[in-house]
Enzyme design. Sequence first.
Site, PDB file in Angstrom:
ATOM      1  N   GLN A   1      -2.926   3.016   9.725  1.00  0.00           N
ATOM      2  CA  GLN A   1      -1.597   3.105   9.098  1.00  0.00           C
ATOM      3  C   GLN A   1      -0.635   3.954   9.933  1.00  0.00           C
ATOM      4  OE1 GLN A   1      -4.479   3.390   7.474  1.00  0.00           O
ATOM      5  NE2 GLN A   1      -4.358   2.659   5.370  1.00  0.00           N
TER       6      GLN A   1
ATOM      7  N   ARG B   1       0.850  -1.191   0.000  1.00  0.00           N
ATOM      8  CA  ARG B   1       0.000   0.000   0.000  1.00  0.00           C
ATOM      9  C   ARG B   1       0.887   1.244   0.000  1.00  0.00           C
ATOM     10  NH1 ARG B   1       1.591   2.138   3.915  1.00  0.00           N
ATOM     11  NH2 ARG B   1       0.348   3.990   3.551  1.00  0.00           N
ATOM     12  N   GLY B   2       0.208   2.407  -0.184  1.00  0.00           N
ATOM     13  CA  GLY B   2       0.957   3.645  -0.370  1.00  0.00           C
ATOM     14  C   GLY B   2       1.129   3.804  -1.878  1.00  0.00           C
ATOM     15  N   ALA B   3       0.787   4.993  -2.378  1.00  0.00           N
ATOM     16  CA  ALA B   3       0.710   5.169  -3.838  1.00  0.00           C
ATOM     17  C   ALA B   3       1.985   4.737  -4.573  1.00  0.00           C
ATOM     18  CB  ALA B   3       0.337   6.619  -4.145  1.00  0.00           C
TER      19      ALA B   3
ATOM     20  N   ASP C   1      -2.219  10.646  -2.859  1.00  0.00           N
ATOM     21  CA  ASP C   1      -2.489   9.520  -3.761  1.00  0.00           C
ATOM     22  C   ASP C   1      -2.750   9.977  -5.188  1.00  0.00           C
ATOM     23  OD1 ASP C   1      -3.236   8.405  -0.932  1.00  0.00           O
ATOM     24  OD2 ASP C   1      -2.871   6.697  -2.253  1.00  0.00           O
TER      25      ASP C   1
ATOM     26  N   ASN D   1      -5.891  12.069  -0.470  1.00  0.00           N
ATOM     27  CA  ASN D   1      -5.003  11.324   0.428  1.00  0.00           C
ATOM     28  C   ASN D   1      -5.896  10.595   1.424  1.00  0.00           C
ATOM     29  OD1 ASN D   1      -2.299  10.621   1.270  1.00  0.00           O
ATOM     30  ND2 ASN D   1      -2.651  11.845   3.099  1.00  0.00           N
TER      31      ASN D   1
HETATM   32  O1  MRU Z   1      -4.914   3.204   1.698  1.00  0.00           O
HETATM   33  P1  MRU Z   1      -3.435   3.458   1.720  1.00  0.00           P
HETATM   34  O2  MRU Z   1      -2.804   3.019   3.001  1.00  0.00           O
HETATM   35  O3  MRU Z   1      -2.746   2.922   0.493  1.00  0.00           O
HETATM   36  O4  MRU Z   1      -3.333   5.039   1.661  1.00  0.00           O
HETATM   37  C1  MRU Z   1      -2.057   5.611   1.591  1.00  0.00           C
HETATM   38  C2  MRU Z   1      -2.036   7.083   1.679  1.00  0.00           C
HETATM   39  O5  MRU Z   1      -3.056   7.740   1.705  1.00  0.00           O
HETATM   40  C3  MRU Z   1      -0.670   7.711   1.619  1.00  0.00           C
HETATM   41  O6  MRU Z   1      -0.647   8.903   2.341  1.00  0.00           O
HETATM   42  C4  MRU Z   1      -0.305   8.005   0.165  1.00  0.00           C
HETATM   43  O7  MRU Z   1      -0.441   6.869  -0.619  1.00  0.00           O
HETATM   44  C5  MRU Z   1       1.075   8.528   0.025  1.00  0.00           C
HETATM   45  S1  MRU Z   1       2.321   7.304   0.278  1.00  0.00           S
HETATM   46  C6  MRU Z   1       3.767   8.085  -0.051  1.00  0.00           C
END
Ligand code: MRU
Length: 357
Positions: free
Chosen positions: A206, A56-58, A247, A257
């Site tokens: 998270q 996870r995380g973009a 994101d 986000n």
């Molecule tokens: O649902 P997730 O945990 O994938 O969401 C992640 C986020 O919102 C992060 O802040 C975003 O992806 C940036 S990661 C550098």
Amino acid sequence: MSFFKEEDLRNGSVRLSDDGQAVVIIDQTKLPNETAFLTLKKKEEFYDAIKVLAVRGAPAIGICAAYAMYVLSLPKKDLPYEAFASEMLADAEYVNSSRPTAVNLSWAIRRQMQVIRDHAGEKTEEIVGLLRDEAVAIHKEDIEMCGRISENGLSLIKPGDGILTHCNAGPLATSKYGTAIGPMLLGKERGIDFKVFADETRPLLQGARLTSYELEKAGVDVTLICDNMASMVMKNGWVNACFVGCDRIAANGDFANKIGTSGVAILAKHYGIPFYTLGPTSTIDMSTPTGADIKIEERNPYEIKTMWYEKPMALPETKCFNPSFDVTDHELLTAIVTDRGIVYPPFDVNLRKLFEN
Ligand code: MRU
């Protein structure tokens, strides 16, 4: 200055397996209690790992998808070009449908499909090799981008500052350093200390499970708070800046986000605290005009009512609304910190310039 070291390709939350036949990820659903790894080979395994947030995380999703396209191409290496390209397109569409909001997923898959199109009619076995090269390039670029974002973010804060962050935008969500917590990690390496407040980030935690874990491990002073405590911490004067990830950034500077980010931005405005989003240029989507055009993922009510509890915390018939992201209005943003520099308002004009240059 280059941030890339060859061993970084092996150290992040996503990498190619030693035999180059699979993708190995840290299973982020198991942290902080267990460091477990998943080995992914089939398209269903990639889809599920992204869907359940094992990866996870973009940016990390983008890197994983880039390697996935290579791994999925391996059993097709003897097909004629047309059959190869059409099977790869079907796999690409399937993996891309796992999560809708983070643009890095479709961005990485599009880059891989472009490699296939650019080599139309050529030997598929050679195209498979090119897909591997492109995935490694995407991974290396992310390490470089995170390094530059962290450097740019560090220029905005002073030693001892209090920084509030939401969700997780550290190395687990990216590659090296991360984005929103990169400045604190880079600062720590240089002997500069900050006090970080990590929102726990309901419902999937998270901030608690991943951000406080990464910062503790790096020796950064971190205090975990529930999301509804951010206002008090700000009112107490403990926060000098808010750093969050993103994101998808639309062409006018609105950005998606983790759910709860827009609330943090509204509080920051109320208390006169600068509010920054930090992200690589791969997260800026100039084809999305405004935040209203960003598709927001909705997730299972189970995550709110049951997931972290021994018994459900609401009646089965109680309705839940569980959007995974929200959109922060660009008017609440002080600046967007990217690998190509810090972008200030007017965002529509200055984001365009970023790509023109
Ligand atoms: O649902 P997730 O945990 O994938 O969401 C992640 C986020 O919102 C992060 O802040 C975003 O992806 C940036 S990661 C550098």
